[in-house]
Design an enzyme around this catalytic site. Structure first.
Site, short mmCIF file in Angstrom:
data_model
loop_
_atom_site.label_atom_id
_atom_site.label_comp_id
_atom_site.label_asym_id
_atom_site.label_seq_id
_atom_site.Cartn_x
_atom_site.Cartn_y
_atom_site.Cartn_z
N THR A 64 0.81 -1.22 0.00
CA THR A 64 0.00 0.00 0.00
C THR A 64 0.84 1.27 0.00
O THR A 64 0.47 2.27 -0.59
CB THR A 64 -0.88 -0.01 1.27
OG1 THR A 64 -1.58 -1.26 1.30
CG2 THR A 64 -1.86 1.13 1.30
N THR A 89 2.48 -4.04 4.92
CA THR A 89 2.56 -4.17 6.38
C THR A 89 2.42 -5.62 6.88
O THR A 89 2.93 -5.95 7.94
CB THR A 89 1.46 -3.32 7.06
OG1 THR A 89 0.20 -3.68 6.49
CG2 THR A 89 1.72 -1.85 6.89
N ASP A 90 1.72 -6.46 6.09
CA ASP A 90 1.37 -7.79 6.61
C ASP A 90 2.59 -8.60 7.06
O ASP A 90 2.58 -9.21 8.12
CB ASP A 90 0.60 -8.61 5.56
CG ASP A 90 -0.81 -8.08 5.37
OD1 ASP A 90 -1.15 -7.05 5.98
OD2 ASP A 90 -1.57 -8.70 4.61
N LYS A 137 2.73 -6.78 13.80
CA LYS A 137 1.49 -6.11 13.39
C LYS A 137 0.38 -6.71 14.24
O LYS A 137 0.09 -7.90 14.15
CB LYS A 137 1.23 -6.36 11.90
CG LYS A 137 -0.04 -5.71 11.38
CD LYS A 137 -0.18 -5.84 9.87
CE LYS A 137 -1.52 -5.29 9.41
NZ LYS A 137 -1.68 -5.26 7.96
#
Ligand code: ASP
Length: 428
Positions: free
Chosen positions: A82, A157-158, A236
């Site tokens: 993203t 981010t995952d 996360k």
């Protein structure tokens, strides 16, 4: 009428806001301010919306960015996710802003902090990343490390914290800051965290003496502060919140506020020096991460012990696995003969917070007696990456011996009193 991409000025009772109009809903108007931040304004609160200039420049008209002599140089390495996406305001489509010019268009405030150059190393969502991608990324870091003051890696981010762990193990020594940055919400959304994360990472690179791998993400759900996190003790912890990343069993390394003020929480971080970069890029692909659960079929243990060279168990509580009663006894035997034949079994906990222990219960002692390696307070994901990296660079017996040793800060020697780190985790 104002179109997305136009330069506009919105007048409200709270003041006027000038910037680039972004695609929005009927109820709100989103404006990208010159600082790079996006704001959303309730349409009912806008008394007038003036168009100051039409449209954005077409890509091929984008001006070359001029270098400023007094600024440090930062290389932006893109991997996808993203963070690199932006809306083309003329078409409404999302595209990846990869060139330095496009990146500065997305994050205009950056040009005040550093001269940047960019390289697209990968273009994938992070859920699809493989070990071979870590090696590509490490090679790009090595290539740029001699010619810039720091590197920002844009990443989904995952699995960002898996990549940060991989880089932290691969680079036994690196003398510049390499900061991984993601964003929970793309830069076309009013609530995007991307500009603040990128700019805070750049400010941190520009004005600290830190060297090594770290992560920079929001430390609270406000746009007022980012945290510089350890590459090995961060996770996360939320699907969508901007402050999704938390230090686990640890504190962040530092906090950076939106004015660039830095507050180092750790005093023993690695600093810039003249030592040579040491890169150990091997990875063993036949390593698995196995989460235990009730009613676990014995086939799973059978399969894993046949297929993999190391199994990282994400057990329950202090490191328990279903190996104790009647049927589960077969799991115990499978692990026992696997370890006897040279297989490596690491034990971590799905509790995430706290550390595993090999002797509190007799069930844990049974695992320890057959050679399962209890990984203290190491995160399961970190232990998984560490096992694969160790087996890629060392002989199996050496790798097993190093698994529970603290090589890069993946283990805290002493469990922090909860208050010490939860203060940074759950403040908001
Ligand atoms: N699934 C995406 C990824 O990890 C989410 C993001 O870009 O942050 O790549």
């Amino acid at each position: 009428m104002a179109e997305p991409g136009d330069r506009v000025k919105a007048m409200t009772n709270d003041g006027s806001f000038e910037g680039i109009l972004m695609p929005g809903s009927n109820n709100s108007v989103f404006i990208k301010l010159d600082s790079g931040y996006n704001i959303g304004i309730d349409s009912k609160k806008i008394s007038s919306l003036k168009v100051l200039g039409r449209g954005m420049k077409k890509k091929d008209e984008v001006k070359q960015v001029k270098k400023k002599n007094n600024l440090p140089s930062i290389a932006i390495l893109h991997t996808g996710g993203t963070i690199a996406s932006k809306v083309d305001y003329r078409t409404g489509g999302v595209s990846a802003g990869y060139s330095a010019e496009e990146f500065l268009e997305m994050f205009p405030g950056l040009s005040e902090i550093a001269n940047i150059e960019t390289k697209a190393v990968l273009n994938i969502m992070s859920e699809d990343i493989c070990f071979a991608d870590y090696v590509k990324l490490a090679n790009a870091i090595e290539e740029f490390s001699g010619k810039c003051d720091g590197i920002i890696i844009g990443h989904g981010t995952d699995t960002l914290s898996y990549t940060s762990a991989a880089l932290a193990f691969m680079f036994e020594k690196i003398n510049i800051p390499v900061i991984l940055v993601g964003s929970q919400r793309s830069s076309d959304r009013g609530s995007s965290d991307s500009a603040m994360n990128v700019q805070s990472a750049a400010r941190f690179i520009a004005s600290s003496d830190f060297a090594g791998i770290a992560i920079c993400m929001h430390s609270s759900s406000n746009d007022d502060q980012c945290a510089i996190f350890s590459p090995l003790k961060t996770r996360k912890m939320h699907t969508s919140r901007r402050d999704a990343f938390k230090a686990i069993n640890d504190t962040p390394i530092a906090l950076v506020d939106s004015f660039g003020k830095m507050d180092f929480i750790k005093k023993d971080y690695s600093r810039k020096s003249n030592e040579k970069t040491i890169l150990k890029p091997g990875f063993e692909k036949d390593v698995c991460l196995l989460k235990t659960h009730p009613n676990m079929s014995q086939d799973i243990f059978d399969f894993c012990t046949k297929r993999y060279k190391a199994i990282v168990i994400e057990g329950t509580g202090l490191g328990h696995a279903p190996v104790n009663i009647s049927n589960n006894q077969k799991n115990y035997e499978a692990l026992k003969s696997y370890i006897k034949k040279g297989g490596i079994v690491a034990v971590t906990s799905q509790c995430i917070y706290g550390r595993v222990h090999p002797s509190v219960y007799s069930n844990l002692r049974r695992l320890s007696e057959i050679g399962c390696i209890f990984c203290e307070d190491m995160l399961p994901e970190t232990a998984f990456i560490k096992a694969a990296w160790l087996l890629g660079n060392y002989k199996p017996a050496e790798a097993a011996g190093l698994l529970a040793a603290n090589l890069r800060g993946e283990i805290t020697e002493r469990s922090l009193y909860e208050k010490d780190f939860l203060e940074y985790s759950y403040k908001n």
